[in-house]
Each structure stands twice: as C-alpha cells, then as structure tokens.
Design an enzyme around this catalytic site. Structure first.
Site, mmCIF file in Angstrom:
data_model
loop_
_atom_site.group_PDB
_atom_site.id
_atom_site.type_symbol
_atom_site.label_atom_id
_atom_site.label_comp_id
_atom_site.label_asym_id
_atom_site.label_seq_id
_atom_site.Cartn_x
_atom_site.Cartn_y
_atom_site.Cartn_z
ATOM 1 N N GLU A 102 0.823 -1.205 0.000
ATOM 2 C CA GLU A 102 0.000 0.000 0.000
ATOM 3 C C GLU A 102 0.857 1.256 0.000
ATOM 4 O OE1 GLU A 102 -3.477 2.139 2.725
ATOM 5 O OE2 GLU A 102 -2.072 0.729 3.640
ATOM 6 N N GLU A 154 -11.810 2.819 6.274
ATOM 7 C CA GLU A 154 -10.718 3.110 7.204
ATOM 8 C C GLU A 154 -10.711 4.620 7.475
ATOM 9 O OE1 GLU A 154 -6.266 1.395 7.653
ATOM 10 O OE2 GLU A 154 -6.488 2.894 6.074
#
Length: 280
Positions: free
Chosen positions: A152, A255
C-alpha cells in the site's frame, strides 16, 4: 454495489475491540478489517467472526517484532514495517509467518505487508532491492495457502518517511516481483493526498487486475467519505462499472475516523452515507 468492510481499528472507538464485531454486523457490514490481530488469540477472533456472520477480509502483517507479544511494542515505538529495511530480513519473515498463521485460522484471503520507513542515509535503490526480494519471498509463502500479499502506498503527511507513496511505484513493484498473488492495496484517501486524479487512477489500476483491496476516507480530515473534497458516489459508480467489466470482486475498507469520535453511537450515526448508497 461495492462490498464495504468495517475497519475495526478506526470505527466504533467507544467500544472495547471485541465488541466492535457485533456493532459492525448490526450496522449491516458483512466484512471487517483492522490493523493487527496479534493482541488476541486467533481462536477468539474466529469465534467473533462466526458469531456475527462476518468475513475477515484484511489485516496487516506485523510492522515489527519477532512474535505476537512484540507487535504492539514495535508499532508504539515507531516501526512501520520491515520489508524495505536492511538487516531485518529474518524479522520480516517471522512476521509474515505469524500473519499467515492468523490468516489461516481467520480464513482471511489477504495480508498487507507494510514497506517501512526509509532509513536515513539509505539509497532508495538499495531499499527497493530489499523490498522486492522480501515481497517475492512473502508471495511465495502466501501462495502455498492460497492467499494474497498486498502493498500500500501511504502519504507522507500521515506517515513521514514511509518508503512507498505513489500508485505507479506500487504498480511497478508488483510487476517486477511478478507473483500473481502480490497485489496493490489502493487507499483512495492516501492517493488523493499524494497525487490526486483519483478517478483516472482508480479506473486504470482496478482494470489492471493488480488491485486486491480498496480503502476509503474523506479528505483531508479522514472522516466519513461524504465529507471532504472527494466525490465518493462518483467513485463508487466507477468501481461498480469496472467490477462489471472485469469481474473485480474485492472489498472496500472503511478506514476512517468517525467525525463524532468516541461518542456513543457516533459511528452508526455517521453511516448515513452508506445507507443512502445502499438505497440508491
């Protein structure tokens, strides 16, 4: 409609962690993710998932430490992954093995391996070579269990010094490693802060087959996705269209930090954006 997963490290902060599973299921989530599971026995977490009909869709491999007891001290001490760090190869492998053991019990199909902070004085080329080598090894271990490894890009405002920041860099690394089960974790919040042009990047990379997971949050405050500079309904439509064209079936992790913070019921009240999308 995208499949949304509740990130239990961010949502329902007013509740003890193990109580957040029930809260997520009550709000209609079918999947959950979180930063780390290692503070609990895998059987305890598995029981919660089964009790509330939830699927574990993602968690992070340890950001540092050699065993479950060492994960929190490493994170709290500032470790943000070991994958690009020279001299930490064995620690990285121990962490991946621990993550895969948890993933197997939790029936979680993917694990995110954080790159780490670029050490001062280390050339990016050297860190990249270590990173690629470690990812190649991790992907080979994960494929034995039918699992994916994710990487990521994270913005430097939230995580100064993090090695991997850009979508094109992550994509190039995935291609260089060449493992079918190594994929990108594309967080649209981080992408917007670092690069912008999110819709075009989402269309490009989601169509590539190299994205295993998406995450969302409002920009810039990292609150609910109906607040801020990103037009998420428009982006959700793109996700639906690309999914229909390519059979992409990943999850979208929520998130974000609820705008109401730890106020009782704040996360649930803030899910009006999701209720609107589900009814549209």
């Amino acid at each position: 409609m995208p499949r949304f997963a509740a990130n239990l490290s961010f949502l329902y902060p007013e509740l003890p962690f193990l109580d957040r599973f029930e809260a997520a299921a009550r709000d209609g989530f079918e999947g959950v993710e979180y930063l780390f599971p290692y503070g609990y026995e895998p059987g305890t977490l598995s029981a919660r998932l089964k009790q509330f009909g939830l699927q574990q869709v993602l968690f992070n491999a340890p950001a540092g430490g050699w065993d479950a007891a060492g994960v929190d001290p490493a994170w709290n001490g500032g470790m943000r992954g070991t994958a690009c760090l020279p001299g930490h190869e064995e620690e990285f492998r121990a962490g991946v093995h621990l993550a895969l053991r948890y993933a197997e019990t939790l029936q979680c199909p993917r694990v995110h391996c954080m790159a780490g902070l670029l050490p001062e004085g280390l050339a990016r080329e050297e860190a990249r070579a270590i990173y690629v080598s470690n990812l190649r090894w991790a992907a080979a271990e994960a494929v034995k269990l039918g699992m994916e490894v994710l990487i990521e890009p994270i913005n430097l405002r939230d995580m100064p010094g993090f090695f991997l920041n850009r979508q094109d860099d992550a994509h190039a690394i995935v291609q260089e490693v060449g493992a079918p089960n190594l994929k990108m974790q594309m967080d649209l919040y981080h992408c917007q802060i670092t690069e912008g042009d999110v819709a075009s990047k989402l269309r490009r990379y989601l169509s590539s087959g190299h994205v295993g997971h998406l995450q969302i949050a409002g920009v810039p405050e990292r609150h609910e996705p109906d607040v801020g500079e990103l037009n998420y309904p428009y982006l959700f439509q793109w996700i639906d269209e690309v999914s229909a064209q390519t059979a992409w079936s990943g999850w979208v992790g929520c998130e974000y930090r609820p705008a109401e913070g730890a106020a009782p019921g704040g996360t649930s009240r803030g899910l009006e954006w999701l209720r609107r999308w589900r009814s549209s």
